[in-house]
Design an enzyme around this catalytic site. Structure first.
Site, short mmCIF file in Angstrom:
data_model
loop_
_atom_site.label_atom_id
_atom_site.label_comp_id
_atom_site.label_asym_id
_atom_site.label_seq_id
_atom_site.Cartn_x
_atom_site.Cartn_y
_atom_site.Cartn_z
N HIS A 95 0.83 -1.21 0.00
CA HIS A 95 0.00 0.00 0.00
C HIS A 95 0.86 1.26 0.00
CE1 HIS A 95 -3.29 2.76 1.14
NE2 HIS A 95 -2.38 3.30 1.95
N GLU A 96 1.85 1.31 0.90
CA GLU A 96 2.71 2.49 0.96
C GLU A 96 3.53 2.64 -0.32
OE1 GLU A 96 2.09 4.58 3.08
OE2 GLU A 96 0.94 3.34 4.46
N HIS A 99 1.74 4.45 -3.01
CA HIS A 99 1.86 5.91 -3.01
C HIS A 99 3.10 6.35 -3.80
CE1 HIS A 99 -1.50 6.59 -0.45
NE2 HIS A 99 -0.97 5.99 0.61
#
Length: 223
Positions: A95-96, A99
């Site tokens: 998820h990170e 980004h």
């Protein structure tokens, strides 16, 4: 009275979501990922698979303190996520990293959110004092409260823009975890579930910000 009911409701919802999120993370932290890669290795592989070579993966202290910093291009993973080989660690790391991929490809909502950071930082540092003074001087200088409302509105807009950024990053994470073989038919739903509850924290934060904004607007208009 109605706005206070909403605010209290949002506070209870926030507590509930955070409690469930912690429970989900503990549960899925006990489930090993198919690949056996640590969170740090998952993030590194995802970056490499997307042709990104100028982003570093680093460990930061704390629990669930994971975030991507576009200023220095670092994927910051909490100690648990950085070193664990669980499906929860893989989901959070992906998820990170999502980004970082958004940043690399110029994802619109992320660019907009980043452009608001200086304004929102100023607003966060001053808005509580401005609102307090505005309430105290409401009958004398009502403009002070409206200025505070304007500052708070910027933080609310920031919270709302954050929602599509987080949802998109989770979608990128789940898709990549599946195509890379790190998540299979059994662990993919776990990754989706963990990221879903993480996203709810941003939804609750946005709702809380909206409720507070409407409260101050109502206060100013009644005067």
């Amino acid at each position: 009275m109605n706005i206070w009911v909403i605010i209290i409701g949002v506070m209870l919802a926030s507590w509930l979501v955070q409690t469930v999120l912690n429970s989900k993370f503990r549960k899925y932290s006990a489930v090993p990922s198919r690949s056996g890669l640590t969170g740090a290795e998952v993030a590194t592989k995802m970056l490499r698979d997307n042709g990104i070579q100028d982003v570093k993966v680093v460990s930061v202290p704390g629990r669930l303190t994971d975030h991507y910093n576009p200023a220095d291009k670092t994927v910051n993973l909490s100690e648990e996520v950085y070193s664990q080989t669980s499906i929860a660690a893989a989901a959070v790391a992906a998820h990170e990293t999502g980004h970082a991929i958004q940043h690399a490809c110029g994802y619109g909502p992320l660019k907009l959110r980043s452009s608001l950071v200086p304004i929102v930082t100023f607003a966060n540092n001053t808005v509580q004092w401005v609102l307090l003074i505005g309430v105290l001087l409401l009958n004398i200088f009502p403009g002070v409260l409206w200025f505070g409302i304007g500052l708070f509105a910027m933080t609310t807009v920031f919270s709302l823009i954050t929602l599509p950024v987080e949802i998109n990053a989770s979608r990128r994470a789940v898709d990549w975890l599946e195509t890379s073989g790190i998540a299979d038919f059994e662990t993919r739903p776990m990754a989706v579930d963990a990221l879903k509850w993480a996203a709810y924290t941003y939804v609750i934060a946005a709702l809380g910000s909206l409720a507070t904004l409407f409260y101050y607007i109502g206060l100013a208009r009644r005067n």
